[in-house]
Write an enzyme that holds these catalytic residues in place. Structure first.
Site, PDB file in Angstrom:
ATOM      1  N   ARG A  44     110.284 -75.728  79.144  1.00  0.00           N
ATOM      2  CA  ARG A  44     111.495 -76.099  78.561  1.00  0.00           C
ATOM      3  C   ARG A  44     111.934 -76.781  80.369  1.00  0.00           C
ATOM      4  O   ARG A  44     113.029 -76.839  80.691  1.00  0.00           O
ATOM      5  CB  ARG A  44     111.366 -74.328  79.642  1.00  0.00           C
ATOM      6  N   LYS A  86     121.959 -88.005  78.240  1.00  0.00           N
ATOM      7  CA  LYS A  86     121.778 -87.888  76.906  1.00  0.00           C
ATOM      8  C   LYS A  86     120.588 -88.258  76.399  1.00  0.00           C
ATOM      9  O   LYS A  86     120.426 -89.313  76.184  1.00  0.00           O
ATOM     10  CB  LYS A  86     123.514 -88.137  75.984  1.00  0.00           C
ATOM     11  N   GLU A 114     127.637-102.941  74.404  1.00  0.00           N
ATOM     12  CA  GLU A 114     127.628-101.608  74.898  1.00  0.00           C
ATOM     13  C   GLU A 114     128.615-102.602  76.114  1.00  0.00           C
ATOM     14  O   GLU A 114     128.712-101.888  76.762  1.00  0.00           O
ATOM     15  CB  GLU A 114     126.808-100.898  75.088  1.00  0.00           C
ATOM     16  N   LYS A 149     129.913 -96.458  83.802  1.00  0.00           N
ATOM     17  CA  LYS A 149     129.837 -94.484  82.935  1.00  0.00           C
ATOM     18  C   LYS A 149     129.228 -93.773  83.599  1.00  0.00           C
ATOM     19  O   LYS A 149     129.699 -92.892  83.608  1.00  0.00           O
ATOM     20  CB  LYS A 149     128.016 -95.560  82.338  1.00  0.00           C
ATOM     21  N   GLU A 185     130.542 -83.128  77.374  1.00  0.00           N
ATOM     22  CA  GLU A 185     131.316 -83.174  77.207  1.00  0.00           C
ATOM     23  C   GLU A 185     132.605 -83.062  76.236  1.00  0.00           C
ATOM     24  O   GLU A 185     132.423 -82.340  75.641  1.00  0.00           O
ATOM     25  CB  GLU A 185     130.714 -84.536  75.677  1.00  0.00           C
ATOM     26  N   ARG A 204     134.282 -88.222  78.627  1.00  0.00           N
ATOM     27  CA  ARG A 204     133.813 -88.849  78.394  1.00  0.00           C
ATOM     28  C   ARG A 204     133.525 -89.165  76.763  1.00  0.00           C
ATOM     29  O   ARG A 204     132.929 -90.072  76.523  1.00  0.00           O
ATOM     30  CB  ARG A 204     132.336 -87.514  78.258  1.00  0.00           C
ATOM     31  N   ASN A 214     132.159 -93.276  73.452  1.00  0.00           N
ATOM     32  CA  ASN A 214     131.830 -93.194  71.872  1.00  0.00           C
ATOM     33  C   ASN A 214     132.558 -94.130  70.827  1.00  0.00           C
ATOM     34  O   ASN A 214     132.560 -94.092  69.372  1.00  0.00           O
ATOM     35  CB  ASN A 214     132.189 -91.611  70.895  1.00  0.00           C
ATOM     36  N   HIS A 222     131.474 -95.547  67.882  1.00  0.00           N
ATOM     37  CA  HIS A 222     130.527 -95.610  67.611  1.00  0.00           C
ATOM     38  C   HIS A 222     130.876 -94.641  66.224  1.00  0.00           C
ATOM     39  O   HIS A 222     129.611 -94.353  65.028  1.00  0.00           O
ATOM     40  CB  HIS A 222     129.785 -94.483  68.606  1.00  0.00           C
ATOM     41  N   HIS A 243     128.131 -95.441  63.281  1.00  0.00           N
ATOM     42  CA  HIS A 243     127.461 -94.293  63.337  1.00  0.00           C
ATOM     43  C   HIS A 243     127.122 -94.389  61.532  1.00  0.00           C
ATOM     44  O   HIS A 243     126.516 -94.331  60.516  1.00  0.00           O
ATOM     45  CB  HIS A 243     127.433 -92.870  63.587  1.00  0.00           C
ATOM     46  N   HIS A 276     121.450-100.965  66.352  1.00  0.00           N
ATOM     47  CA  HIS A 276     122.475-100.056  66.909  1.00  0.00           C
ATOM     48  C   HIS A 276     123.856-100.836  67.582  1.00  0.00           C
ATOM     49  O   HIS A 276     125.460-100.959  67.430  1.00  0.00           O
ATOM     50  CB  HIS A 276     122.484 -99.139  68.286  1.00  0.00           C
TER      51      HIS A 276
END
Length: 364
Positions: free
Chosen positions: A116, A138, A180, A222, A232, A237, A241, A244, A248, A262
Site C-alpha cells: 500500500r 504521475k 518537452e 512544471k 488534474e 495541470r 498534456n 499528448h 498518443h 514518445h
C-alpha cells in the site's frame, strides 16, 4: 516541490549518480538498496551507482528490465512488485528508479501499490524524464486500450537529475527530450519559447550552461503547475498534456514502438494542436507556422503523412476516445490562443478532428 505540505527536492546538477549514496542520505536506511533500471542504463551507469553505494557500506540490488516501452506493462508491473516483495521492501524503504520515463513510471506505480505504498527516488537519465515525467507524481503502465490508462498519482521522495547522464544519450533521444522542453514555452511562457528558438542547437550540442538552464526552467514550470493542480482536477495541470492527445493516437497507431518515440509523438502532437487551433480560428496561421518551424529546426518530425500509417482520420480519432481525460463522453483538447497561451477546449467535435487528421495524413 511543495504539494499540500509534502515537499521534496528536485536537484539538477552534474555528478549526482557518482554521489548517489550521499544525495539520498537517510532515505537509504538499510544495508542493501533496491534499484530498478533497464539493460541500457545498467550497462552505462550501473557500476557508477554501485560504487557510490559501496563506499557508503551499502549493496546495490538490481532488477534490470529490457530496454523499451514493453517493460511498462502488466507483465512488467507484476515482475517488479514480485521482486520488491522478494527483496522484503518495507513501507519505510525507498526504491531507486534509475532510467528514463518508462522505468520512472513503472517503478513509481509499483511503489504506490507495494504494501500500500513504499517510498521511491526518481533518478531520471534521459532529458525527457528529467524535464517532465520524473517530476509531478504521475505513474502508470500501458494496457491494450491505450497508453498510461492504469496508474496512480504518487510523488517521489527525491528527484536527482544528473546532467552527466545525458552525455550517453543518442541524439534522437535528446531531441525527444527537447520536445518537452519547448512545450513549456509553447503552453505558458512566450519568453522561454523565444529562448528555445534560439538555443535549441546549443542544448542538443550539450552546451553546459544552456542545458542546465533548459532543464531547470522546465522543472520550475512544471512544479508551478503541479503545485496548483496536483491531481488534474481544476484544469491547470491538463495544460501539460499539450500535444499528448494527438501524440498518443499516433503512438497507438504505431504500436508504441521505436517507429515513433514518445517525444517525437509529442512534437507532432503540438504541431497538430497548433494547426487545429488555427483551423478553429484561435490562433493565426503565422503563429502556427512559427511553432512548426521551431520544432522542425531541431530535427523533430512535423508531418504525420511521412509516417506511412496506412489508416484514415477516423482511425486516429478513435484512438483518442481511449484517452484518460475523457469526461462524461467529452474529450477536452489542449489548444492554443497564441504562443505561450494554451487553454483547455471542451467543445471539440470529434467528427471535425477526424476530418482534420485525414487532411493531415494526405498532406505532403
Amino acid at each position: 516541490m511543495a504539494l499540500a505540505g509534502r515537499e521534496y527536492d528536485v536537484r539538477v546538477d552534474r555528478g549526482l549518480l557518482a554521489d548517489i549514496a550521499n544525495q539520498c542520505g537517510a532515505l537509504l536506511r538499510k544495508s542493501h538498496v533496491p534499484i530498478i533500471t533497464d539493460a541500457n542504463v545498467h550497462r552505462l551507469w550501473g557500476d557508477t551507482v554501485a560504487a557510490s553505494l559501496a563506499q557508503a557500506g551499502k549493496e546495490a540490488r538490481w532488477l534490470v528490465h529490457p530496454a523499451g516501452e514493453g517493460a511498462k506493462s502488466w507483465d512488467g508491473l507484476a515482475r517488479t512488485t514480485e521482486w520488491l516483495l522478494e527483496e522484503e521492501v518495507e513501507r519505510g524503504d525507498h526504491v531507486i528508479a534509475l532510467g528514463g520515463g518508462v522505468i520512472g513510471d513503472l517503478t513509481g506505480f509499483a511503489a504506490s501499490i507495494t504494501k500500500r505504498g513504499c517510498g521511491f527516488v526518481q533518478v531520471p537519465t534521459t532529458l525527457l524524464a528529467q524535464v517532465d515525467s520524473s517530476v509531478g507524481g504521475k505513474t502508470a503502465i500501458n494496457v491494450s486500450a491505450g497508453k498510461n490508462l492504469v496508474g496512480a498519482f504518487y510523488q517521489p521522495a527525491l528527484v536527482l537529475a544528473d546532467l552527466d547522464a545525458l552525455t550517453t544519450l543518442p541524439e534522437r533521444e535528446l531531441r525527444c527530450g527537447y520536445a518537452e522542453v519547448i512545450k513549456y514555452g509553447i503552453l505558458g511562457d512566450a519568453e522561454f519559447f523565444a529562448w528555445c528558438e534560439t538555443n535549441g542547437p546549443a542544448v542538443l550540442a550539450m552546451d553546459g550552461q544552456a542545458l542546465e538552464y533548459a532543464v531547470t526552467r522546465s522543472v520550475q514550470a512544471k512544479a508551478r503547475i503541479v503545485a496548483e493542480d496536483e491531481r488534474e482536477t481544476s484544469g491547470a495541470r491538463a495544460l501539460l498534456n499539450l500535444g499528448h492527445t494527438f501524440g498518443h493516437a499516433l503512438e497507438a497507431e504505431t504500436g508504441f514502438s521505436d517507429r515513433l518515440l514518445h517525444g517525437e509523438a509529442v512534437a507532432l502532437g503540438m504541431v497538430l494542436a497548433a494547426r487545429y487551433s488555427a483551423r478553429r480560428g484561435f490562433i493565426s496561421d503565422a503563429d502556427s507556422q512559427r511553432l512548426c518551424n521551431a520544432i522542425a529546426a531541431i530535427g523533430l518530425p512535423t508531418e504525420i503523412s511521412r509516417l506511412g500509417l496506412g489508416c484514415d482520420g477516423e482511425n486516429l480519432a478513435s484512438h483518442m476516445l481511449h484517452d484518460k481525460k475523457m469526461d462524461a463522453g467529452t474529450l477536452p483538447f489542449v489548444l492554443l490562443k497564441g504562443v505561450g497561451e494554451a487553454f483547455l477546449d471542451r467543445e471539440t467535435d470529434m467528427v471535425d478532428i477526424a476530418a482534420f487528421m485525414g487532411g493531415q495524413l494526405a498532406s505532403t
